[in-house]
Scaffold this motif. Structure first.
Motif, PDB file in Angstrom:
ATOM      1  N   MET A 115     -41.245  84.875 -60.819  1.00 44.31           N
ATOM      2  CA  MET A 115     -42.241  85.904 -60.531  1.00 44.31           C
ATOM      3  C   MET A 115     -43.646  85.348 -60.731  1.00 44.31           C
ATOM      4  O   MET A 115     -44.567  85.654 -59.962  1.00 44.31           O
ATOM      5  CB  MET A 115     -42.007  87.109 -61.446  1.00 44.31           C
ATOM      6  CG  MET A 115     -43.025  88.236 -61.308  1.00 44.31           C
ATOM      7  SD  MET A 115     -43.133  88.935 -59.641  1.00 44.31           S
ATOM      8  CE  MET A 115     -41.575  89.833 -59.548  1.00 44.31           C
ATOM      9  N   ALA A 116     -43.807  84.522 -61.753  1.00 47.49           N
ATOM     10  CA  ALA A 116     -45.116  83.906 -61.994  1.00 47.49           C
ATOM     11  C   ALA A 116     -45.529  83.084 -60.772  1.00 47.49           C
ATOM     12  O   ALA A 116     -46.665  83.171 -60.304  1.00 47.49           O
ATOM     13  CB  ALA A 116     -45.060  83.032 -63.241  1.00 47.49           C
ATOM     14  N   ALA A 117     -44.595  82.319 -60.262  1.00 39.85           N
ATOM     15  CA  ALA A 117     -44.884  81.497 -59.086  1.00 39.85           C
ATOM     16  C   ALA A 117     -45.327  82.373 -57.925  1.00 39.85           C
ATOM     17  O   ALA A 117     -46.289  82.068 -57.214  1.00 39.85           O
ATOM     18  CB  ALA A 117     -43.647  80.696 -58.704  1.00 39.85           C
ATOM     19  N   ARG A 118     -44.625  83.473 -57.750  1.00 40.43           N
ATOM     20  CA  ARG A 118     -44.966  84.407 -56.670  1.00 40.43           C
ATOM     21  C   ARG A 118     -46.401  84.898 -56.813  1.00 40.43           C
ATOM     22  O   ARG A 118     -47.180  84.895 -55.849  1.00 40.43           O
ATOM     23  CB  ARG A 118     -43.996  85.585 -56.715  1.00 40.43           C
ATOM     24  CG  ARG A 118     -44.485  86.870 -56.060  1.00 40.43           C
ATOM     25  CD  ARG A 118     -43.380  87.894 -55.973  1.00 40.43           C
ATOM     26  NE  ARG A 118     -42.501  87.575 -54.868  1.00 40.43           N
ATOM     27  CZ  ARG A 118     -42.571  88.143 -53.663  1.00 40.43           C
ATOM     28  NH1 ARG A 118     -43.507  89.039 -53.417  1.00 40.43           N
ATOM     29  NH2 ARG A 118     -41.747  87.795 -52.710  1.00 40.43           N
ATOM     30  N   LEU A 119     -46.755  85.300 -58.010  1.00 40.87           N
ATOM     31  CA  LEU A 119     -48.105  85.812 -58.241  1.00 40.87           C
ATOM     32  C   LEU A 119     -49.155  84.737 -58.013  1.00 40.87           C
ATOM     33  O   LEU A 119     -50.232  84.997 -57.482  1.00 40.87           O
ATOM     34  CB  LEU A 119     -48.218  86.367 -59.669  1.00 40.87           C
ATOM     35  CG  LEU A 119     -47.338  87.582 -59.978  1.00 40.87           C
ATOM     36  CD1 LEU A 119     -47.492  87.996 -61.435  1.00 40.87           C
ATOM     37  CD2 LEU A 119     -47.691  88.738 -59.060  1.00 40.87           C
ATOM     38  N   ILE A 120     -48.821  83.525 -58.453  1.00 38.67           N
ATOM     39  CA  ILE A 120     -49.785  82.425 -58.337  1.00 38.67           C
ATOM     40  C   ILE A 120     -50.176  82.168 -56.887  1.00 38.67           C
ATOM     41  O   ILE A 120     -51.338  81.913 -56.580  1.00 38.67           O
ATOM     42  CB  ILE A 120     -49.200  81.140 -58.959  1.00 38.67           C
ATOM     43  CG1 ILE A 120     -49.087  81.313 -60.477  1.00 38.67           C
ATOM     44  CG2 ILE A 120     -50.060  79.933 -58.624  1.00 38.67           C
ATOM     45  CD1 ILE A 120     -48.351  80.203 -61.174  1.00 38.67           C
ATOM     46  N   LEU A 163     -47.973  76.595 -65.901  1.00 38.42           N
ATOM     47  CA  LEU A 163     -47.618  77.276 -64.657  1.00 38.42           C
ATOM     48  C   LEU A 163     -47.640  78.783 -64.852  1.00 38.42           C
ATOM     49  O   LEU A 163     -48.294  79.526 -64.115  1.00 38.42           O
ATOM     50  CB  LEU A 163     -46.228  76.817 -64.208  1.00 38.42           C
ATOM     51  CG  LEU A 163     -45.600  77.575 -63.039  1.00 38.42           C
ATOM     52  CD1 LEU A 163     -46.405  77.371 -61.774  1.00 38.42           C
ATOM     53  CD2 LEU A 163     -44.163  77.133 -62.820  1.00 38.42           C
ATOM     54  N   ILE A 164     -46.930  79.223 -65.878  1.00 32.88           N
ATOM     55  CA  ILE A 164     -46.848  80.657 -66.113  1.00 32.88           C
ATOM     56  C   ILE A 164     -48.217  81.245 -66.469  1.00 32.88           C
ATOM     57  O   ILE A 164     -48.547  82.359 -66.072  1.00 32.88           O
ATOM     58  CB  ILE A 164     -45.820  80.952 -67.215  1.00 32.88           C
ATOM     59  CG1 ILE A 164     -44.424  80.583 -66.696  1.00 32.88           C
ATOM     60  CG2 ILE A 164     -45.851  82.415 -67.623  1.00 32.88           C
ATOM     61  CD1 ILE A 164     -43.327  80.657 -67.709  1.00 32.88           C
ATOM     62  N   SER A 165     -49.022  80.474 -67.173  1.00 37.72           N
ATOM     63  CA  SER A 165     -50.361  80.959 -67.505  1.00 37.72           C
ATOM     64  C   SER A 165     -51.171  81.240 -66.253  1.00 37.72           C
ATOM     65  O   SER A 165     -51.991  82.165 -66.209  1.00 37.72           O
ATOM     66  CB  SER A 165     -51.095  79.929 -68.366  1.00 37.72           C
ATOM     67  OG  SER A 165     -50.498  79.850 -69.642  1.00 37.72           O
ATOM     68  N   LEU A 166     -50.961  80.445 -65.234  1.00 36.88           N
ATOM     69  CA  LEU A 166     -51.698  80.611 -63.983  1.00 36.88           C
ATOM     70  C   LEU A 166     -51.446  81.975 -63.344  1.00 36.88           C
ATOM     71  O   LEU A 166     -52.227  82.424 -62.504  1.00 36.88           O
ATOM     72  CB  LEU A 166     -51.348  79.503 -62.996  1.00 36.88           C
ATOM     73  CG  LEU A 166     -52.055  78.167 -63.190  1.00 36.88           C
ATOM     74  CD1 LEU A 166     -51.776  77.247 -62.018  1.00 36.88           C
ATOM     75  CD2 LEU A 166     -53.554  78.396 -63.342  1.00 36.88           C
ATOM     76  N   SER A 167     -50.377  82.608 -63.715  1.00 39.44           N
ATOM     77  CA  SER A 167     -50.079  83.923 -63.144  1.00 39.44           C
ATOM     78  C   SER A 167     -51.077  84.953 -63.669  1.00 39.44           C
ATOM     79  O   SER A 167     -51.196  86.040 -63.134  1.00 39.44           O
ATOM     80  CB  SER A 167     -48.670  84.360 -63.521  1.00 39.44           C
ATOM     81  OG  SER A 167     -48.619  84.721 -64.889  1.00 39.44           O
ATOM     82  N   GLU A 168     -51.767  84.579 -64.740  1.00 42.18           N
ATOM     83  CA  GLU A 168     -52.728  85.491 -65.369  1.00 42.18           C
ATOM     84  C   GLU A 168     -52.068  86.782 -65.812  1.00 42.18           C
ATOM     85  O   GLU A 168     -52.711  87.828 -65.880  1.00 42.18           O
ATOM     86  CB  GLU A 168     -53.893  85.790 -64.417  1.00 42.18           C
ATOM     87  CG  GLU A 168     -54.770  84.577 -64.186  1.00 42.18           C
ATOM     88  CD  GLU A 168     -55.949  84.905 -63.292  1.00 42.18           C
ATOM     89  OE1 GLU A 168     -56.608  85.920 -63.554  1.00 42.18           O
ATOM     90  OE2 GLU A 168     -56.200  84.146 -62.329  1.00 42.18           O
ATOM     91  N   SER A 169     -50.792  86.712 -66.088  1.00 45.14           N
ATOM     92  CA  SER A 169     -50.074  87.874 -66.601  1.00 45.14           C
ATOM     93  C   SER A 169     -49.674  87.585 -68.042  1.00 45.14           C
ATOM     94  O   SER A 169     -48.769  86.810 -68.315  1.00 45.14           O
ATOM     95  CB  SER A 169     -48.825  88.140 -65.763  1.00 45.14           C
ATOM     96  OG  SER A 169     -47.965  89.025 -66.445  1.00 45.14           O
ATOM     97  N   GLN A 170     -50.367  88.254 -68.967  1.00 46.30           N
ATOM     98  CA  GLN A 170     -50.085  88.022 -70.379  1.00 46.30           C
ATOM     99  C   GLN A 170     -48.654  88.410 -70.721  1.00 46.30           C
ATOM    100  O   GLN A 170     -48.018  87.811 -71.588  1.00 46.30           O
ATOM    101  CB  GLN A 170     -51.074  88.814 -71.240  1.00 46.30           C
ATOM    102  CG  GLN A 170     -51.103  88.372 -72.690  1.00 46.30           C
ATOM    103  CD  GLN A 170     -51.432  86.883 -72.816  1.00 46.30           C
ATOM    104  OE1 GLN A 170     -52.355  86.391 -72.179  1.00 46.30           O
ATOM    105  NE2 GLN A 170     -50.648  86.167 -73.615  1.00 46.30           N
ATOM    106  N   VAL A 171     -48.164  89.409 -70.029  1.00 47.35           N
ATOM    107  CA  VAL A 171     -46.794  89.857 -70.279  1.00 47.35           C
ATOM    108  C   VAL A 171     -45.802  88.740 -69.968  1.00 47.35           C
ATOM    109  O   VAL A 171     -44.909  88.441 -70.758  1.00 47.35           O
ATOM    110  CB  VAL A 171     -46.460  91.106 -69.449  1.00 47.35           C
ATOM    111  CG1 VAL A 171     -44.988  91.456 -69.574  1.00 47.35           C
ATOM    112  CG2 VAL A 171     -47.324  92.273 -69.886  1.00 47.35           C
ATOM    113  N   LEU A 172     -45.966  88.111 -68.825  1.00 46.40           N
ATOM    114  CA  LEU A 172     -45.061  87.023 -68.455  1.00 46.40           C
ATOM    115  C   LEU A 172     -45.192  85.858 -69.435  1.00 46.40           C
ATOM    116  O   LEU A 172     -44.189  85.274 -69.853  1.00 46.40           O
ATOM    117  CB  LEU A 172     -45.369  86.540 -67.031  1.00 46.40           C
ATOM    118  CG  LEU A 172     -45.030  87.511 -65.898  1.00 46.40           C
ATOM    119  CD1 LEU A 172     -45.355  86.885 -64.549  1.00 46.40           C
ATOM    120  CD2 LEU A 172     -43.558  87.893 -65.946  1.00 46.40           C
ATOM    121  N   VAL A 173     -46.420  85.561 -69.820  1.00 52.70           N
ATOM    122  CA  VAL A 173     -46.644  84.472 -70.775  1.00 52.70           C
ATOM    123  C   VAL A 173     -45.935  84.760 -72.090  1.00 52.70           C
ATOM    124  O   VAL A 173     -45.205  83.914 -72.618  1.00 52.70           O
ATOM    125  CB  VAL A 173     -48.150  84.263 -71.026  1.00 52.70           C
ATOM    126  CG1 VAL A 173     -48.374  83.305 -72.187  1.00 52.70           C
ATOM    127  CG2 VAL A 173     -48.830  83.743 -69.762  1.00 52.70           C
TER     128      VAL A 173
END
Lengths: 243, 243
Positions: A115-120, A163-173
């Motif tokens: 999902m992180a990749a998708r958002l990125i 990578l996951i940080s790039l999603s800018e979603s603290q929840v995912l991080v």
DNA sequence: TGAATATTTTTGGCATACCAAATACCAGAA
DNA sequence: TTCTGGTATTTGGTATGCCAAAAATATTCA
């Protein structure tokens, strides 16, 4: 209300303007104990012995130099995290996860990273995506990952977290970091990473390329399959360690 | 060793065979307080008032009839869950999530449910998948979901939980339930569900069909997009409620 | 009258003492 | 020697009391 105070006594306010950042709220003993115990638990090799690892409140309180109260609060927190389980009148046992649980956690990780990749692909800046390559700049045809396993392993984890940080979603991080903490101690995971170093690097680069190309579906799929591959490895090669 | 005991004193063992089920471990006050406070927090409408909702240890201990100690431990647990945050010498405040956090959580949920769908296509039994339709058996062309919103809303949640359970991954189940608890109170989420009831049912049926067809990629995509749609709705229509 | 200051109150943090259940240990009987 | 009963010990659970920081309130002085 507020502007009056601001314009009032300039000379006095001057010193108040200095970097007073609400100094460290001096972490409580409870939090100190929590951090200390958590680190200790993560550091030890839970899966090394057949006997369950137990903790003793009184021993810990003496060890850390505080009373049982903050220790107990810290343990209550760790229990919520799933790191320990306290059995009334029996003791506090450090939780050991089964292979199935580890595999499940890696799958959840795969889902979240995917999902992180998708958002990125829809929000991240080009330069930030490209910067992901830097984690592997020391590796290549002339310097194979499998010849520098320790180093590559660190780069590997750093890459995934970046990578996951790039999603800018603290929840995912937060969720993926949690999973990582629970999974890291499992020996078969480390072995799995090592056995897979050869294919790991190309897969990472492919993910980066898909992200740069803003190919949402592909990036999502590659990220998912990459981590899912690790899950499959553990499921296949990992053996059940003591129950 | 064991067989000797078994064959030894039959008449005596007879009474030992009676339903002795290791009586209820009588949950501690700490856990009772945790459950009570959690339920209270989930029940109240956090987003109804502009002022932060505060808790008071002493008041709670008096209210629940126990000392502060178990109350404090329960609060430490709730803080780990992210439901409250205690500020030293200030008080305990019930955490209010921002719209962005809610949206992020729904996205994580989408990721996890999507993974569940993927797993289901490879492991679940046909009859269990088909049984998912039962949640919606009371709705159809002659009885539209949008005309029975409350009822459909419950069926909706039950369906999602049953779906994830079919993955047979306790990790996925636990993580999604956690998310649901944090997200349920957000008013815009409920409104979003209502506004989307019309398209909701067909999407659910499509997911079930993909699962039955063992179409991994499709099931995964449909499950993801369905929940991601809710995230988009909240992001678009939801307004920031008091910072 | 108003603002700086002193005082009281509130609130979470921590230490300590005691309880009851579960267990470990030990002595006596078969 | 082995099993049985009982006692001492261990261990988590809970209640209480006090502390210090922060906030709220009262007070004093210009």
């Amino acid at each position: 209300m507020s502007e009056r105070k601001q314009t009032k006594a300039p000379p006095v306010m001057a010193e108040a303007d200095i970097a007073i950042v609400r100094i460290a709220p001096e972490t409580s003993f409870k939090n100190k104990a929590y951090e200390a115990l958590k680190e200790a638990i993560l550091k030890m090799d839970i899966y090394a012995t057949p006997e369950p690892v137990m903790l003793d409140e009184r021993a810990l309180s003496e060890r850390l130099g505080v009373s049982r109260t903050p220790i107990r609060e810290a343990i209550a927190m760790l229990e919520q995290d799933g790191f320990v389980k306290t059995v009334p009148r029996r003791g506090i046992v450090v939780v050991r996860r089964t292979k199935a649980e580890i595999v499940d956690m890696i799958r959840a990780w795969a889902a979240l990273e995917s999902m992180a990749a998708r958002l990125i692909t829809t929000t991240a800046r080009k330069k930030d995506i490209t910067a992901l390559r830097d984690f592997f700049k020391d590796f290549g045809k002339d310097r194979l990952p499998q010849d520098h396993i320790e180093e590559y392993s660190k780069a590997n984890i750093a890459f995934h977290q970046a990578l996951i940080s790039l999603s800018e979603s603290q929840v995912l991080v937060d969720m993926t970091n949690d999973i990582l903490l629970h999974v890291r101690g499992y020996r078969q995971l480390t072995i799995g990473r090592k056995d897979r170093t050869a294919t790991s690097l190309p897969e990472h680069l492919a993910i980066i390329e898909a992200l740069e190309a803003r190919d949402t579906e592909l990036a999502e799929k590659l990220a998912r399959d990459h981590t899912l591959g690790l899950a499959t490895y553990v499921e296949t090669h990992g053996q059940e360690l003591f129950s």
